[in-house]
Design an enzyme around this catalytic site. Structure first.
Site, short mmCIF file in Angstrom:
data_model
loop_
_atom_site.label_atom_id
_atom_site.label_comp_id
_atom_site.label_asym_id
_atom_site.label_seq_id
_atom_site.Cartn_x
_atom_site.Cartn_y
_atom_site.Cartn_z
N HIS A 67 0.80 -1.09 -0.22
CA HIS A 67 -0.09 0.14 -0.15
C HIS A 67 0.68 1.61 -0.14
CE1 HIS A 67 1.05 -1.03 4.28
NE2 HIS A 67 -0.46 0.44 4.27
N ASP B 275 5.70 4.60 5.48
CA ASP B 275 6.25 3.14 6.10
C ASP B 275 6.39 1.69 5.09
OD1 ASP B 275 3.79 2.97 7.46
OD2 ASP B 275 4.21 2.15 7.97
N HIS C 17 -7.33 -1.50 5.48
CA HIS C 17 -6.58 -0.93 6.15
C HIS C 17 -7.03 0.16 5.57
CE1 HIS C 17 -3.01 0.22 8.01
NE2 HIS C 17 -2.41 1.42 6.83
N ASP D 257 -0.50 -3.60 5.66
CA ASP D 257 -0.75 -3.92 7.25
C ASP D 257 -2.62 -4.06 6.94
OD1 ASP D 257 1.37 -2.48 7.34
OD2 ASP D 257 0.47 -0.49 7.61
N HIS E 230 5.87 -5.39 12.36
CA HIS E 230 5.08 -4.16 11.87
C HIS E 230 5.18 -3.69 13.52
CE1 HIS E 230 2.62 -1.15 10.30
NE2 HIS E 230 3.34 -0.64 9.48
ZN ZN Z 1 -0.49 1.79 6.23
#
Ligand code: ZN
Length: 301
Positions: free
Chosen positions: A60, A64, A140, A210, A268
């Site tokens: 995505h 980060d 997410h 994520d 993460h």
């Molecule tokens: Zn994210």
């Protein structure tokens, strides 16, 4: 398969913590999964040859997970790369990379292909003779995919001695490894199982980051050997996980348990926690086989 964690912390790079990036070695491929800031430094630290990376998968467009991408693409050019590069990621990834290159009046001297993803259903995005890669749609704050890397079932192993003893001509050996029964030199049909052994069980790896807890990924990742599932928070901060659409270690373990995963790999982590051991403790309450991702750590499976 060999997985090397280049970075596994959320949000921002710190002195000792890098943001998300991993390298998966599978059947002669070197797949880069996510490319947080500093990924190329981590690649150098771990002596991973830049020119072996031909496919980059981006989950995505949060920084980060991809702020290292333009830098890496630019470095490839400075290293006079010639090999094609394929980038898979959400729609918009092409625009963001090209804008930065354009404003710098710069371009690559190698072919750069973007494969932009928009589907909310799992789709096959890469395939060759031995490997296939599917998306795992996640939930997410922005459009996000995980990725499932699967080996295909290989050829059966031929017992040459047994095949010769059974009077089978060498011309049929390849057919035997493909699982066919063949006729021997006397015209007798020889059953495949008598002269071959089953191929090694194909391995699989699922990367899910994520995402918030999302049960409908379970059928997609059922029986996967290794699952990397994000665990940004511990249960004590469940309210934050909900608010930011992330998962807790316990939720990651619940997914692993329901999907009958071999090994759960957590990562993460929010940098608010000083001791990542707590993630393992929490996950182990539900699921036995838990490992912690750590920057620089490798896993063979
Ligand atoms: Zn994210």
């Amino acid at each position: 398969m060999k997985l090397t964690i280049l970075g596994c912390y959320s949000a921002t790079p710190r002195t000792l913590n890098n943001t998300t990036s991993q390298v998966l070695e599978i059947n002669n491929h070197m797949f880069l999964i996510d490319c947080g800031e500093g990924t190329q430094v981590q690649l150098r630290k771990h002596k991973i040859k830049f020119n072996r990376i031909k496919h980059i998968f981006i989950s995505h467009l949060h920084g980060d997970h991809f702020f290292g991408l333009v830098g890496l693409i630019s470095t490839f050019r400075l290293l006079t790369r010639e090999a094609d590069l394929h980038v898979y990621g959400p729609k918009g990834i092409k625009e963001v990379v090209i804008l930065q290159m354009k404003l710098a009046d710069s371009w690559t001297n190698y072919n750069l292909y973007f494969h932009e993803l928009t589907s909310n259903d799992s789709e096959l995005i890469f395939e060759d003779e031995k490997v296939e890669v599917y998306t795992i749609p996640l939930n997410h704050r922005v459009y996000t995919n995980g990725f499932l890397f699967k080996e295909k079932t290989g050829l059966r192993k031929l017992d040459v001695y047994a095949a010769e003893k059974a009077g089978i001509n060498q011309a049929y050996f390849r057919k035997l490894t493909q699982g066919f029964d063949v006729v021997n030199e006397k015209g007798v049909l020889i059953s495949n199982e008598l002269v071959t052994k089953a191929a090694a069980k194909p391995k699989s790896y699922a990367f899910c980051s994520d995402t918030m807890y999302k049960e409908d990924i379970i059928p997609l990742i059922q029986n996967t050997d290794v699952l990397y599932h994000e665990s940004t928070f511990l249960e004590q901060h469940r309210h934050l996980a909900k608010k930011t659409k992330h998962a807790t270690a316990k939720e990651a373990a619940s997914i692993a348990k329901q999907a009958n995963i071999g090994t759960l790999l957590l990562g993460h982590y929010s940098t608010r926690y000083n001791d990542i051991g707590k993630f393992k403790d929490e996950a182990k309450q539900l699921f036995d086989n838990v490992e912690l991702a750590e920057d620089g750590k490798s896993f063979k499976f």
